[in-house]
Design a protein around this motif. Structure first.
Motif, PDB file in Angstrom:
ATOM      1  N   ALA A 143       0.708  -1.138   0.025  1.00  0.00           N
ATOM      2  CA  ALA A 143      -0.119  -0.232   0.049  1.00  0.00           C
ATOM      3  C   ALA A 143       0.730   1.216   0.034  1.00  0.00           C
ATOM      4  O   ALA A 143       0.271   2.130  -0.557  1.00  0.00           O
ATOM      5  CB  ALA A 143      -0.861  -0.075   1.034  1.00  0.00           C
ATOM      6  N   ALA A 144       2.072   1.216   0.792  1.00  0.00           N
ATOM      7  CA  ALA A 144       2.629   2.375   0.948  1.00  0.00           C
ATOM      8  C   ALA A 144       4.183   2.033   1.419  1.00  0.00           C
ATOM      9  O   ALA A 144       4.212   1.397   2.485  1.00  0.00           O
ATOM     10  CB  ALA A 144       2.263   3.526   1.603  1.00  0.00           C
ATOM     11  N   VAL A 145       5.123   2.116   0.664  1.00  0.00           N
ATOM     12  CA  VAL A 145       6.547   1.862   1.170  1.00  0.00           C
ATOM     13  C   VAL A 145       7.530   3.121   1.403  1.00  0.00           C
ATOM     14  O   VAL A 145       7.486   3.927   0.301  1.00  0.00           O
ATOM     15  CB  VAL A 145       7.275   0.763  -0.091  1.00  0.00           C
ATOM     16  N   VAL A 146       7.698   3.560   2.727  1.00  0.00           N
ATOM     17  CA  VAL A 146       8.663   4.587   2.776  1.00  0.00           C
ATOM     18  C   VAL A 146      10.115   4.346   2.816  1.00  0.00           C
ATOM     19  O   VAL A 146      10.497   3.576   3.522  1.00  0.00           O
ATOM     20  CB  VAL A 146       8.361   5.259   4.268  1.00  0.00           C
ATOM     21  N   LEU A 147      10.731   4.899   1.929  1.00  0.00           N
ATOM     22  CA  LEU A 147      12.011   4.560   1.492  1.00  0.00           C
ATOM     23  C   LEU A 147      13.062   5.327   2.577  1.00  0.00           C
ATOM     24  O   LEU A 147      12.633   6.246   3.224  1.00  0.00           O
ATOM     25  CB  LEU A 147      12.728   4.949   0.297  1.00  0.00           C
ATOM     26  N   ALA A 148      14.302   4.723   2.721  1.00  0.00           N
ATOM     27  CA  ALA A 148      15.016   5.603   3.678  1.00  0.00           C
ATOM     28  C   ALA A 148      15.355   6.987   3.117  1.00  0.00           C
ATOM     29  O   ALA A 148      15.780   7.812   4.155  1.00  0.00           O
ATOM     30  CB  ALA A 148      16.456   4.803   3.621  1.00  0.00           C
ATOM     31  N   ASP A 149      15.375   7.401   2.034  1.00  0.00           N
ATOM     32  CA  ASP A 149      15.365   8.837   1.578  1.00  0.00           C
ATOM     33  C   ASP A 149      14.194   9.567   1.773  1.00  0.00           C
ATOM     34  O   ASP A 149      14.514  10.786   1.500  1.00  0.00           O
ATOM     35  CB  ASP A 149      15.898   9.104   0.318  1.00  0.00           C
ATOM     36  N   GLY A 150      13.075   8.966   2.404  1.00  0.00           N
ATOM     37  CA  GLY A 150      11.836   9.837   2.615  1.00  0.00           C
ATOM     38  C   GLY A 150      10.974   9.474   1.715  1.00  0.00           C
ATOM     39  O   GLY A 150       9.614   9.980   1.880  1.00  0.00           O
ATOM     40  N   ARG A 151      11.463   9.059   0.710  1.00  0.00           N
ATOM     41  CA  ARG A 151      10.083   9.079  -0.521  1.00  0.00           C
ATOM     42  C   ARG A 151       9.173   8.096  -0.201  1.00  0.00           C
ATOM     43  O   ARG A 151       9.652   6.918   0.514  1.00  0.00           O
ATOM     44  CB  ARG A 151      10.672   8.548  -1.952  1.00  0.00           C
ATOM     45  N   THR A 152       8.060   8.015  -0.628  1.00  0.00           N
ATOM     46  CA  THR A 152       6.975   7.270  -0.510  1.00  0.00           C
ATOM     47  C   THR A 152       6.524   6.713  -1.758  1.00  0.00           C
ATOM     48  O   THR A 152       6.170   7.257  -2.686  1.00  0.00           O
ATOM     49  CB  THR A 152       5.406   7.901   0.326  1.00  0.00           C
ATOM     50  N   ILE A 153       6.516   5.362  -1.989  1.00  0.00           N
ATOM     51  CA  ILE A 153       6.184   4.728  -3.095  1.00  0.00           C
ATOM     52  C   ILE A 153       4.703   3.883  -2.881  1.00  0.00           C
ATOM     53  O   ILE A 153       4.493   3.244  -1.952  1.00  0.00           O
ATOM     54  CB  ILE A 153       7.029   3.703  -3.413  1.00  0.00           C
ATOM     55  N   SER A 154       3.724   4.499  -3.574  1.00  0.00           N
ATOM     56  CA  SER A 154       2.544   3.796  -3.553  1.00  0.00           C
ATOM     57  C   SER A 154       2.077   2.865  -4.386  1.00  0.00           C
ATOM     58  O   SER A 154       2.640   2.507  -5.675  1.00  0.00           O
ATOM     59  CB  SER A 154       1.407   5.028  -3.642  1.00  0.00           C
ATOM     60  N   THR A 155       1.103   1.969  -4.035  1.00  0.00           N
ATOM     61  CA  THR A 155       0.627   0.720  -4.792  1.00  0.00           C
ATOM     62  C   THR A 155       0.151   1.272  -6.315  1.00  0.00           C
ATOM     63  O   THR A 155      -0.257   2.259  -6.379  1.00  0.00           O
ATOM     64  CB  THR A 155      -0.250  -0.059  -4.110  1.00  0.00           C
ATOM     65  N   GLU A 156       0.764   0.369  -7.265  1.00  0.00           N
ATOM     66  CA  GLU A 156       0.381   0.586  -8.494  1.00  0.00           C
ATOM     67  C   GLU A 156      -0.499  -0.541  -9.029  1.00  0.00           C
ATOM     68  O   GLU A 156      -0.989  -0.442 -10.440  1.00  0.00           O
ATOM     69  CB  GLU A 156       1.597   1.114  -9.478  1.00  0.00           C
ATOM     70  N   ILE A 157      -0.716  -1.462  -8.294  1.00  0.00           N
ATOM     71  CA  ILE A 157      -1.429  -2.718  -8.778  1.00  0.00           C
ATOM     72  C   ILE A 157      -2.853  -2.679  -8.465  1.00  0.00           C
ATOM     73  O   ILE A 157      -3.256  -1.963  -7.595  1.00  0.00           O
ATOM     74  CB  ILE A 157      -0.830  -4.169  -8.312  1.00  0.00           C
ATOM     75  N   ALA A 158      -3.739  -3.016  -9.434  1.00  0.00           N
ATOM     76  CA  ALA A 158      -5.339  -3.057  -9.120  1.00  0.00           C
ATOM     77  C   ALA A 158      -5.879  -3.740  -9.936  1.00  0.00           C
ATOM     78  O   ALA A 158      -5.500  -4.372 -11.095  1.00  0.00           O
ATOM     79  CB  ALA A 158      -5.690  -1.446  -9.543  1.00  0.00           C
ATOM     80  N   SER A 159      -7.156  -4.296  -9.473  1.00  0.00           N
ATOM     81  CA  SER A 159      -8.018  -5.242 -10.304  1.00  0.00           C
ATOM     82  C   SER A 159      -8.510  -4.420 -11.505  1.00  0.00           C
ATOM     83  O   SER A 159      -8.905  -3.260 -11.391  1.00  0.00           O
ATOM     84  CB  SER A 159      -9.114  -5.571  -9.478  1.00  0.00           C
ATOM     85  N   THR A 160      -8.735  -5.171 -12.717  1.00  0.00           N
ATOM     86  CA  THR A 160      -9.045  -4.665 -13.584  1.00  0.00           C
ATOM     87  C   THR A 160     -10.674  -5.136 -14.071  1.00  0.00           C
ATOM     88  O   THR A 160     -11.308  -4.275 -14.577  1.00  0.00           O
ATOM     89  CB  THR A 160      -8.482  -5.203 -15.007  1.00  0.00           C
ATOM     90  N   GLY A 161     -11.148  -5.995 -13.057  1.00  0.00           N
ATOM     91  CA  GLY A 161     -12.526  -6.508 -12.885  1.00  0.00           C
ATOM     92  C   GLY A 161     -12.768  -7.597 -13.874  1.00  0.00           C
ATOM     93  O   GLY A 161     -13.816  -8.179 -14.124  1.00  0.00           O
TER      94      GLY A 161
END
Length: 496
Positions: free
Chosen positions: A279-297
């Motif tokens: 869901a959210a990954v906070v890296l050591a340099d302070g950047r936050t990487i959010s999820t990019e996977i999602a269901s297509t239906g």
């Protein structure tokens, strides 16, 4: 002798005494608010004393809570008290002797009092439904330490970005057996290294399931039983390693209660954040990487995507095992150097993480055992598993994907080692993570085992399996595991 209690102990005392998951200050504010409403209906001689006492309890409690941070669950209590307060205090105000104190007639006051009590009652109900989680005390002999590391794989490009120079980076949280420290040591923040990270992750998790973030604001307020960077347990013994991959959109901390229990029994747990998936990954340099996977239906398309995502996770797990081996040999400086037994390793995961664990084990024979926590086996079922495997599954209902159990059974039957499927009665998909500790106790969401029993059953079944297959401790798994659910055993010859 008096001593200062830790935040975890403080929360547990509150839970045991009240069952409401409210702090002592919140309880005082609640009692003061109720007394303000009730005072209107007491005999005239008692009203002034009760009103003054109620205000003396309520007002300071609210002031102190404002400093500490008022939870949204207390807002209905404050609203009910705010409505009742003027009516409770007005008879106490000094007036000319010729003017009697004004009081609303009972038939006018009764609906208002009922409304105020209804508002106030909403507070403890909300606090019970969305509590600050109280983590179970680990039952093992070791205290628990934790730390977070970040590693980049120079050999793998990041497939979720277009930058050809971007390399796959993962964040790992380690829980390990530690030396016992002072009882008032600061406990680790839940969901992150800092409160800011915890709130970032909590908000992202809430968005992932379509909830407003404030509903689960209890989670980032919580502290666990582990201590950041606590000294590793003495004695020089080497500890078996358990790698963990969270569910789709999940995070490395989602199974903290489970990880702490394992660590207290002498295991090192390494849980992964998978960037662009978690869901959210906070890296050591302070950047936050959010999820990019999602269901297509589209079920077919989603199955194809899940296979790809599972493959990335499986590669992450193998990479982390390689790094842990380097760490143990001293090639990466770390307090755990020389204390990891990378010859005894289990790979585990929840939901999609369970599928990744199965795939990682097929591809990497360094993994000695597999635990799948209610994960559908995405991807190919070949080559066959050669490690003993434990699959924990939720109670099967008419709403369960009809492909799930047949697919899982196929994977277990093809194994060249004895494998086990344990279906836990009363369990739901989120039973196998920390969800029951802070989500509403709705059976369809978190199962019906309860906040205390859910983590206990999952951890106990896991430990029984790990102790048998990694520690060679005597015991008949086929005789032990049925204590936790309905067991099916799959022997290498496919007979039960």
């Amino acid at each position: 002798m008096w001593r200062r209690i830790s935040s975890a102990e403080y929360g547990r005392v509150t839970e045991i005494i009240t069952g409401l998951y409210m702090s002592p200050l919140e309880i005082l504010a609640l009692l003061g608010a109720v007394a303000l409403v009730v005072a209107r209906w007491l005999p005239p001689a008692a009203r002034p004393r009760v009103t003054i006492a109620a205000a003396a309890v309520f007002v300071p409690s609210v002031i102190l809570l404002s400093v500490a941070g008022i939870r949204w669950q207390l807002m209905p209590v404050l609203a009910g008290a705010a409505v009742a307060l003027p009516f409770a205090l007005s008879p106490l105000l000094r007036r000319p002797a010729s003017r009697p104190a004004w009081r609303a007639r009972w038939w006018l006051a009764l609906p208002g009092s009922v409304a105020c009590v209804g508002l106030i009652a909403t507070g403890p109900v909300a606090a019970w439904a969305f509590p600050v989680p109280v983590f179970p005390e680990p039952s093992g002999d070791f205290a628990v330490g934790t730390r977070v590391v970040q590693w980049t794989d120079p050999l793998r490009p990041e497939t979720f970005t277009a930058d050809p120079d971007d390399r796959r980076t993962v964040v790992i949280q380690l829980w390990y057996p530690a030396q016992k420290g002072p009882t008032d040591a600061q406990r680790a923040q839940y969901l992150g290294r800092t409160e800011h990270e915890a709130r970032t992750v909590s908000d992202a998790l809430a968005r992932g399931v379509g909830l407003p973030g404030f509903l689960v604001d209890g989670a980032p307020r919580a502290h666990t039983h582990s201590v950041f960077d606590a000294p590793v347990a003495g004695g020089g013994e080497r500890f078996p390693v358990v790698l963990f991959s969270p569910g789709s959109g999940g995070v490395r901390t989602q199974n903290t209660a489970w990880a702490e229990e394992l660590a207290s029994h002498g295991y090192v747990v390494a849980a992964l954040d998978h960037p662009y998936d978690s869901a959210a990954v906070v890296l050591a340099d302070g950047r936050t990487i959010s999820t990019e996977i999602a269901s297509t239906g589209d079920p077919d398309k989603d199955d194809e995507l899940a296979v790809d995502w599972t493959a990335v996770r499986a590669a992450d797990l193998s990479f982390v095992l390689t790094q842990l081996d380097h760490l143990d040999r001293g090639e990466i400086a770390d307090p755990l150097t020389g204390r990891l037994d990378t010859g005894r390793v289990a790979v585990t995961g929840h939901s999609m993480g369970g599928a990744a664990a199965l795939q990682a084990a097929r591809q990497d024979r360094r993994f000695d055992a597999v635990i799948d926590l209610d994960g559908y086996p995405h991807g190919p079922t070949s080559p066959s598993l050669h490690q003993p495997t434990l699959a924990l599954t939720q109670a099967i209902t008419p709403g369960t994907d009809p492909r799930y159990i047949p697919r899982l059974t196929e994977a277990l039957k093809l194994s060249t080692a004895t494998s086990y499927r344990l279906t836990i009665p009363g369990a739901a998909h989120l039973t196998f993570m920390d969800g029951p500790l802070y989500l509403p106790p709705v059976p369809s969401i978190v199962g019906s085992l309860g906040r205390t029993e859910s983590p206990r059953v999952v951890a106990a079944a896991t430990l029984a399996f790990l102790d048998a297959v990694l520690q060679d401790r005597p015991g008949d798994l086929a005789g032990v595991l049925p204590a936790y659910g309905n067991l099916s055993v799959y022997h290498p010859d496919n007979s039960r």
